[in-house]
Design an enzyme around this catalytic site. Structure first.
Site, PDB file in Angstrom:
ATOM      1  N   GLU A  36       0.830  -1.200   0.000  1.00 41.83           N
ATOM      2  CA  GLU A  36       0.000   0.000   0.000  1.00 41.83           C
ATOM      3  C   GLU A  36       0.869   1.256   0.000  1.00 41.83           C
ATOM      4  O   GLU A  36       1.993   1.251   0.496  1.00 41.83           O
ATOM      5  CB  GLU A  36      -0.930   0.006   1.219  1.00 41.83           C
ATOM      6  CG  GLU A  36      -2.005  -1.061   1.165  1.00 41.83           C
ATOM      7  CD  GLU A  36      -2.932  -1.007   2.367  1.00 41.83           C
ATOM      8  OE1 GLU A  36      -2.705  -0.144   3.250  1.00 41.83           O
ATOM      9  OE2 GLU A  36      -3.872  -1.819   2.431  1.00 41.83           O
ATOM     10  N   ARG A  93      -6.650   6.633 -23.819  1.00 43.78           N
ATOM     11  CA  ARG A  93      -7.131   5.977 -25.039  1.00 43.78           C
ATOM     12  C   ARG A  93      -8.460   5.260 -24.830  1.00 43.78           C
ATOM     13  O   ARG A  93      -9.089   4.833 -25.800  1.00 43.78           O
ATOM     14  CB  ARG A  93      -6.067   4.988 -25.549  1.00 43.78           C
ATOM     15  CG  ARG A  93      -4.871   5.693 -26.177  1.00 43.78           C
ATOM     16  CD  ARG A  93      -3.780   4.725 -26.578  1.00 43.78           C
ATOM     17  NE  ARG A  93      -3.044   4.235 -25.416  1.00 43.78           N
ATOM     18  CZ  ARG A  93      -2.034   3.384 -25.487  1.00 43.78           C
ATOM     19  NH1 ARG A  93      -1.659   2.918 -26.672  1.00 43.78           N
ATOM     20  NH2 ARG A  93      -1.398   2.999 -24.396  1.00 43.78           N
ATOM     21  N   GLN A  94      -8.877   5.143 -23.578  1.00 39.03           N
ATOM     22  CA  GLN A  94     -10.182   4.542 -23.291  1.00 39.03           C
ATOM     23  C   GLN A  94     -11.188   5.669 -23.058  1.00 39.03           C
ATOM     24  O   GLN A  94     -11.655   5.906 -21.956  1.00 39.03           O
ATOM     25  CB  GLN A  94     -10.078   3.622 -22.076  1.00 39.03           C
ATOM     26  CG  GLN A  94      -9.113   2.460 -22.279  1.00 39.03           C
ATOM     27  CD  GLN A  94      -9.107   1.513 -21.104  1.00 39.03           C
ATOM     28  OE1 GLN A  94     -10.165   1.112 -20.604  1.00 39.03           O
ATOM     29  NE2 GLN A  94      -7.925   1.140 -20.645  1.00 39.03           N
ATOM     30  N   HIS A 128      -4.664  12.376 -25.693  1.00 32.96           N
ATOM     31  CA  HIS A 128      -4.923  11.552 -26.877  1.00 32.96           C
ATOM     32  C   HIS A 128      -6.210  11.980 -27.572  1.00 32.96           C
ATOM     33  O   HIS A 128      -6.312  11.913 -28.795  1.00 32.96           O
ATOM     34  CB  HIS A 128      -4.998  10.077 -26.477  1.00 32.96           C
ATOM     35  CG  HIS A 128      -5.062   9.145 -27.638  1.00 32.96           C
ATOM     36  ND1 HIS A 128      -4.048   9.026 -28.569  1.00 32.96           N
ATOM     37  CD2 HIS A 128      -6.031   8.283 -28.042  1.00 32.96           C
ATOM     38  CE1 HIS A 128      -4.374   8.133 -29.483  1.00 32.96           C
ATOM     39  NE2 HIS A 128      -5.577   7.672 -29.186  1.00 32.96           N
ATOM     40  N   LYS A 191      -4.053   2.823 -42.811  1.00 32.63           N
ATOM     41  CA  LYS A 191      -3.754   1.524 -42.214  1.00 32.63           C
ATOM     42  C   LYS A 191      -5.020   0.878 -41.686  1.00 32.63           C
ATOM     43  O   LYS A 191      -6.036   1.537 -41.467  1.00 32.63           O
ATOM     44  CB  LYS A 191      -2.740   1.672 -41.084  1.00 32.63           C
ATOM     45  CG  LYS A 191      -3.275   2.400 -39.864  1.00 32.63           C
ATOM     46  CD  LYS A 191      -2.277   2.366 -38.718  1.00 32.63           C
ATOM     47  CE  LYS A 191      -2.967   2.804 -37.441  1.00 32.63           C
ATOM     48  NZ  LYS A 191      -2.572   4.055 -36.916  1.00 32.63           N
TER      49      LYS A 191
END
EC number: 2.7.6.1
Length: 312
Positions: A36, A93-94, A128, A191
């Protein structure tokens, strides 16, 4: 103004402190025997304008918990204002549910977490997705690494350069760099990504033959995309390939990919510390954002404009 730092990016934190002619605050950020996080602030911060410098890079969860526990410790010590300085914002990125998949929007979870523990403001670099700023209930200053990257580009002896976006999503970034890089031409790599962290280069939009190609992106993860892009550019006749990115995540097989790639040089910023193997690669070079972040911190503390830093 007082600066504090977790254990994620101590070198960058010290450079920022040096730029501001100050020292880092006295705080012990350690671990208990069970793992912890233990934080103790060892100086008076009552009513202070405080900045915690901490990227939430790998180990992402440990660094995030260090940040929020430090915020709580400072808040309970009667801090006046707390700004989380996050050069790299993990989980960025999420940021959406693609095709309504049953997945979390973790960037929003992190934003709520930071707000709930008492962060008053966030300073970050090259999010991002810029809309993540809207996930917060507190002000977010998203500054850009592009001026630092551009300054380096202008010092290079490029031969007939062309700026290349590694995907459609990076076109706006590449176009802005191309305009400032003596209004040079731009190319785009189309891509297809069959699954996460895997990408396949399809074709190149633009003429790259007999030119130095300058790839620009916000981050490099496994570098699979980057290396395949470089191969495609060389196959289409590019003389040299230079890759510029703000965030050097370098996860998975990044070291092997870059070591065995045809990229002439990878230039990144110091938002995330590099491991010794990456540092040893002869074609990887690091630029520091310490001056820019120090100026942003100074402006926030003095209630000055951040956007004015990027007016050309």
């Amino acid at each position: 103004m007082k600066l504090f730092a977790g254990n994620a990016i101590p070198e960058l934190a010290q450079l920022i402190a040096n730029r501001l002619y100050t020292s880092l605050g006295v705080a012990a950020v350690n671990r208990f025997s069970d793992g912890e996080i233990s934080v103790q602030i060892n100086e008076n911060v009552r009513g202070g304008d405080l900045f915690i410098i901490q990227s939430t890079c790998a180990p992402t969860n440990d660094n995030l918990m260090e940040l929020v526990v430090m915020v709580d410790a400072l808040r309970r010590a009667s801090a006046g204002r707390i700004t989380a300085v996050m050069p790299y914002f993990g989980y960025s990125r999420q940021d959406r549910r693609v095709r309504s998949a049953r997945v979390p929007i973790t960037a929003k979870v992190v934003a709520d977490f930071l707000s709930s523990v008492g962060v008053d403001r966030v300073l970050t670099v090259d999010l991002h997705a810029e809309q993540i700023q809207g996930f917060f209930d507190v002000p977010v200053d998203n500054v850009f690494g592009s001026p630092i990257l551009l300054e380096d580009m202008l010092q290079q002896d490029f031969n007939n350069p062309i700026v290349v976006s590694p995907d459609i999503g990076g076109v706006v970034r590449a176009r802005a760099i191309a305009k400032l890089l003596n209004d040079t031409d731009m190319a785009i790599i189309d891509k297809r990504r069959p699954r996460a962290n895997m990408s396949q280069v399809m074709h190149i939009i633009g003429e790259v033959a007999d030119r130095d190609c300058v790839l620009v992106d916000d981050m490099i993860d496994t570098s699979s995309t980057l290396c395949k892009a470089a191969e495609a550019l060389k196959e289409h006749g590019a003389k040299r390939v230079f890759a510029y990115a703000t965030h050097p995540i370098f996860s998975g097989q990044a070291h092997a990919n870059i070591k065995n790639s045809v990229i002439d040089e990878v230039i990144i910023c110091d938002t995330i510390p590099l491991n010794s193997a990456i540092k040893a690669l002869p074609n990887v070079r690091t630029l520091t954002l310490s001056g820019m972040l120090a100026e942003a911190i100074r402006r926030i503390s003095n209630e000055e404009s951040i956007s004015a830093m990027f007016e050309h």
